[in-house]
Design a protein around this motif. Sequence first.
Motif, PDB file in Angstrom:
ATOM      1  N   GLU A   1      22.056  19.945  40.555  1.00 18.23           N
ATOM      2  CA  GLU A   1      22.761  20.318  41.785  1.00 18.23           C
ATOM      3  C   GLU A   1      22.732  21.821  41.996  1.00 18.23           C
ATOM      4  OE1 GLU A   1      26.528  18.554  41.000  1.00 18.23           O
ATOM      5  OE2 GLU A   1      25.834  16.507  41.389  1.00 18.23           O
ATOM      6  N   GLY A   2      22.932  22.589  40.920  1.00 19.46           N
ATOM      7  CA  GLY A   2      22.889  24.042  41.023  1.00 19.46           C
ATOM      8  C   GLY A   2      21.506  24.559  41.359  1.00 19.46           C
ATOM      9  N   LEU A   3      20.489  23.978  40.734  1.00 14.41           N
ATOM     10  CA  LEU A   3      19.108  24.408  40.987  1.00 14.41           C
ATOM     11  C   LEU A   3      18.680  24.105  42.421  1.00 14.41           C
ATOM     12  CD1 LEU A   3      17.528  23.180  37.633  1.00 14.41           C
ATOM     13  CD2 LEU A   3      17.760  25.575  38.357  1.00 14.41           C
ATOM     14  N   ILE A   4      19.068  22.937  42.919  1.00 15.23           N
ATOM     15  CA  ILE A   4      18.737  22.576  44.301  1.00 15.23           C
ATOM     16  C   ILE A   4      19.451  23.503  45.279  1.00 15.23           C
ATOM     17  CG2 ILE A   4      19.076  20.785  46.066  1.00 15.23           C
ATOM     18  CD1 ILE A   4      18.459  18.705  43.902  1.00 15.23           C
ATOM     19  N   ALA A   5      20.707  23.839  44.977  1.00 15.59           N
ATOM     20  CA  ALA A   5      21.464  24.756  45.842  1.00 15.59           C
ATOM     21  C   ALA A   5      20.781  26.123  45.925  1.00 15.59           C
ATOM     22  CB  ALA A   5      22.889  24.915  45.321  1.00 15.59           C
ATOM     23  N   LEU A   6      20.008  26.478  44.905  1.00 11.97           N
ATOM     24  CA  LEU A   6      19.292  27.754  44.885  1.00 11.97           C
ATOM     25  C   LEU A   6      17.876  27.624  45.453  1.00 11.97           C
ATOM     26  CD1 LEU A   6      20.377  29.112  41.373  1.00 11.97           C
ATOM     27  CD2 LEU A   6      21.326  29.687  43.625  1.00 11.97           C
ATOM     28  N   GLY A   7      17.539  26.447  45.995  1.00 11.98           N
ATOM     29  CA  GLY A   7      16.267  26.279  46.688  1.00 11.98           C
ATOM     30  C   GLY A   7      15.125  25.730  45.864  1.00 11.98           C
ATOM     31  N   ASN A   8      15.416  25.139  44.715  1.00 15.60           N
ATOM     32  CA  ASN A   8      14.369  24.597  43.859  1.00 15.60           C
ATOM     33  C   ASN A   8      14.208  23.089  44.065  1.00 15.60           C
ATOM     34  OD1 ASN A   8      13.827  27.033  41.887  1.00 15.60           O
ATOM     35  ND2 ASN A   8      16.051  26.849  42.070  1.00 15.60           N
ATOM     36  N   GLU A   9      13.033  22.591  43.710  1.00 14.41           N
ATOM     37  CA  GLU A   9      12.782  21.150  43.720  1.00 14.41           C
ATOM     38  C   GLU A   9      13.018  20.627  42.309  1.00 14.41           C
ATOM     39  OE1 GLU A   9       9.030  18.021  44.009  1.00 14.41           O
ATOM     40  OE2 GLU A   9       8.788  20.054  44.804  1.00 14.41           O
ATOM     41  N   VAL A  10      13.848  19.603  42.163  1.00 11.78           N
ATOM     42  CA  VAL A  10      14.231  19.125  40.837  1.00 11.78           C
ATOM     43  C   VAL A  10      14.106  17.608  40.748  1.00 11.78           C
ATOM     44  CG1 VAL A  10      15.998  19.166  39.034  1.00 11.78           C
ATOM     45  CG2 VAL A  10      15.912  21.019  40.714  1.00 11.78           C
ATOM     46  N   ILE A  11      13.505  17.144  39.674  1.00 11.76           N
ATOM     47  CA  ILE A  11      13.417  15.714  39.369  1.00 11.76           C
ATOM     48  C   ILE A  11      14.114  15.465  38.034  1.00 11.76           C
ATOM     49  CG2 ILE A  11      11.873  13.799  38.777  1.00 11.76           C
ATOM     50  CD1 ILE A  11      11.817  14.486  41.718  1.00 11.76           C
ATOM     51  N   LEU A  12      14.972  14.464  37.996  1.00  6.77           N
ATOM     52  CA  LEU A  12      15.703  14.092  36.781  1.00  6.77           C
ATOM     53  C   LEU A  12      15.311  12.683  36.359  1.00  6.77           C
ATOM     54  CD1 LEU A  12      17.932  14.330  34.617  1.00  6.77           C
ATOM     55  CD2 LEU A  12      19.616  13.782  36.377  1.00  6.77           C
ATOM     56  N   VAL A  13      14.869  12.573  35.105  1.00  5.63           N
ATOM     57  CA  VAL A  13      14.501  11.280  34.515  1.00  5.63           C
ATOM     58  C   VAL A  13      15.476  10.988  33.377  1.00  5.63           C
ATOM     59  CG1 VAL A  13      12.707   9.954  33.343  1.00  5.63           C
ATOM     60  CG2 VAL A  13      12.067  11.686  35.032  1.00  5.63           C
ATOM     61  N   SER A  14      16.104   9.823  33.391  1.00  6.22           N
ATOM     62  CA  SER A  14      17.019   9.475  32.293  1.00  6.22           C
ATOM     63  C   SER A  14      17.281   7.981  32.264  1.00  6.22           C
ATOM     64  CB  SER A  14      18.353  10.234  32.428  1.00  6.22           C
ATOM     65  OG  SER A  14      19.256   9.539  33.259  1.00  6.22           O
ATOM     66  N   ASP A  15      18.021   7.553  31.235  1.00  3.72           N
ATOM     67  CA  ASP A  15      18.414   6.143  31.143  1.00  3.72           C
ATOM     68  C   ASP A  15      19.866   5.950  31.553  1.00  3.72           C
ATOM     69  OD1 ASP A  15      19.802   7.191  29.006  1.00  3.72           O
ATOM     70  OD2 ASP A  15      19.113   5.727  27.532  1.00  3.72           O
ATOM     71  N   GLY A  16      20.497   6.998  32.104  1.00  5.63           N
ATOM     72  CA  GLY A  16      21.879   6.898  32.570  1.00  5.63           C
ATOM     73  C   GLY A  16      22.918   7.116  31.496  1.00  5.63           C
ATOM     74  N   ASP A  17      22.485   7.329  30.230  1.00  5.87           N
ATOM     75  CA  ASP A  17      23.380   7.532  29.092  1.00  5.87           C
ATOM     76  C   ASP A  17      24.318   6.353  28.890  1.00  5.87           C
ATOM     77  OD1 ASP A  17      24.295   8.822  26.860  1.00  5.87           O
ATOM     78  OD2 ASP A  17      25.670  10.154  27.915  1.00  5.87           O
ATOM     79  N   ASP A  18      23.674   5.191  28.669  1.00  8.29           N
ATOM     80  CA  ASP A  18      24.374   3.967  28.301  1.00  8.29           C
ATOM     81  C   ASP A  18      25.403   3.557  29.364  1.00  8.29           C
ATOM     82  OD1 ASP A  18      24.617   1.848  26.392  1.00  8.29           O
ATOM     83  OD2 ASP A  18      26.466   2.735  25.664  1.00  8.29           O
ATOM     84  N   PHE A  19      26.635   3.199  28.939  1.00 10.74           N
ATOM     85  CA  PHE A  19      27.626   2.649  29.872  1.00 10.74           C
ATOM     86  C   PHE A  19      28.109   3.661  30.905  1.00 10.74           C
ATOM     87  CE2 PHE A  19      30.131   4.305  26.321  1.00 10.74           C
ATOM     88  CZ  PHE A  19      31.130   5.010  26.968  1.00 10.74           C
ATOM     89  N   LYS A  20      27.843   4.964  30.672  1.00 12.90           N
ATOM     90  CA  LYS A  20      28.296   5.993  31.613  1.00 12.90           C
ATOM     91  C   LYS A  20      27.542   5.909  32.936  1.00 12.90           C
ATOM     92  CE  LYS A  20      29.181   8.833  27.583  1.00 12.90           C
ATOM     93  NZ  LYS A  20      28.668   9.944  26.754  1.00 12.90           N
ATOM     94  N   ASN A  21      26.270   5.480  32.861  1.00 14.38           N
ATOM     95  CA  ASN A  21      25.472   5.186  34.053  1.00 14.38           C
ATOM     96  C   ASN A  21      25.369   6.371  35.015  1.00 14.38           C
ATOM     97  OD1 ASN A  21      23.820   3.467  35.517  1.00 14.38           O
ATOM     98  ND2 ASN A  21      25.501   2.605  36.700  1.00 14.38           N
ATOM     99  N   TYR A  22      24.989   7.528  34.503  1.00 13.08           N
ATOM    100  CA  TYR A  22      24.805   8.705  35.352  1.00 13.08           C
ATOM    101  C   TYR A  22      23.569   8.526  36.240  1.00 13.08           C
ATOM    102  CZ  TYR A  22      28.055  10.867  32.062  1.00 13.08           C
ATOM    103  OH  TYR A  22      29.155  11.148  31.287  1.00 13.08           O
ATOM    104  N   PRO A  23      23.601   9.070  37.453  1.00 11.04           N
ATOM    105  CA  PRO A  23      22.465   8.906  38.376  1.00 11.04           C
ATOM    106  C   PRO A  23      21.234   9.702  37.940  1.00 11.04           C
ATOM    107  CG  PRO A  23      24.118  10.364  39.330  1.00 11.04           C
ATOM    108  CD  PRO A  23      24.718   9.818  38.069  1.00 11.04           C
TER     109      PRO A  23
END
Length: 380
Positions: free
Chosen positions: A18-40
């Motif tokens: 979110e911070g990097l995008i706010a500064l004008g960068n293109e960002v891709i996040l790859v993850s498994d959501g960290d188990d039951f926490k289910n982060y986007p």
Amino acid sequence: MRILLLGDYSKLHNSLKEGLIALGNEVILVSDGDDFKNYPCDYSIRPKFLQSFGVRKIKNLVFRITKFDICDLERGIRFYFLLKKLKGFDAVQLINERSIKTTVSFEQYLLKKIFENNNKVFLLSCGTDFVNTQFLLKNSLKYSVFTPYFNNETDLKCYSYMLYYVSKSHQKLHRFVYENCAGVIASDMDYHLPLLNYNSYLGLIANPINTDEISYCEPEINDKIIIFLGINRYSYIRKGIIFFEKALAVIKEKYADKIEIIITENIPYTEYIKLYSQAHILLDQVYAYDQGYNALEAMAHGKVVFTGAETEFLEHYNLSEDEVCINALPDENDIVAKLSLLIENPKKISEISKNARSFIEKEHDYKVIANTYLTTWFEK
């Protein structure tokens, strides 16, 4: 700049994105959501097929017989089919030495492709890895997440996850990552201390907190003081939750008419946030020297958080003891005393609440932190 973030713990990479995008960068996040926490994330490698109802029994049977979680293999396969999309980034950051969480040989193969097809790759130390596990096993600190292990207060099974990181198989992966990455960054004091003598260490960059999205809620105490304890059963021993439970048993009897206690266990992140929003005090963890992401986010909301805030943390940020959060020691009597002080002096809750929010805005603003990452990545 094009940035690739691999993996996520406690929403750290999401907030950095979110911070990097706010500064004008293109960002891709790859993850498994960290188990039951289910982060986007943008691309998910969460095991789905092997977690489906019909296949889960086979998965569990294989694990009982071999101690191998075949979900690790599915994560790797899902990541493999993403490789063609994960090229040409100016900077890549791994959340961990084992950020994909597949088998050692497959992880090394996949990471080799990431190293070959992108400009610079950095490693973040914000959770269990070889360096901090090896450091803690020396038992040189007054306490750590390994204290129950050293005191024979639990069985080896509770530490199998952490001890894996000093196994011969993982050390091979650790060496590969360190030999190929452009440098290592720590997210807080708990990971900073073990890295001090490493040439590849680039320094501590504090956890980013999106204060634009987190509203400060000034504590209003009209009736009872609400205390919240969110239990993650997987890290129950290592976080010293037993001390909070013992302290709450005393506090409940001592201040029955003045407090309300909310306890949850292993719930998704969105539910966790909703439930603690009504609390004045949040009990986070004991065996820590600095705050993790959950504690910092709660502080941004204006909660008084019992967490890690040791001398090293206070000196780093030039703070007084219990100024922005409460240092939770592995001593239920100390926790009872500190909770009692707050319950009997509600104005202290308001004071620490305001200090906590100011501290987050000053030291953890997500855009300022994102800019620090950019400077570290591209001035290296």
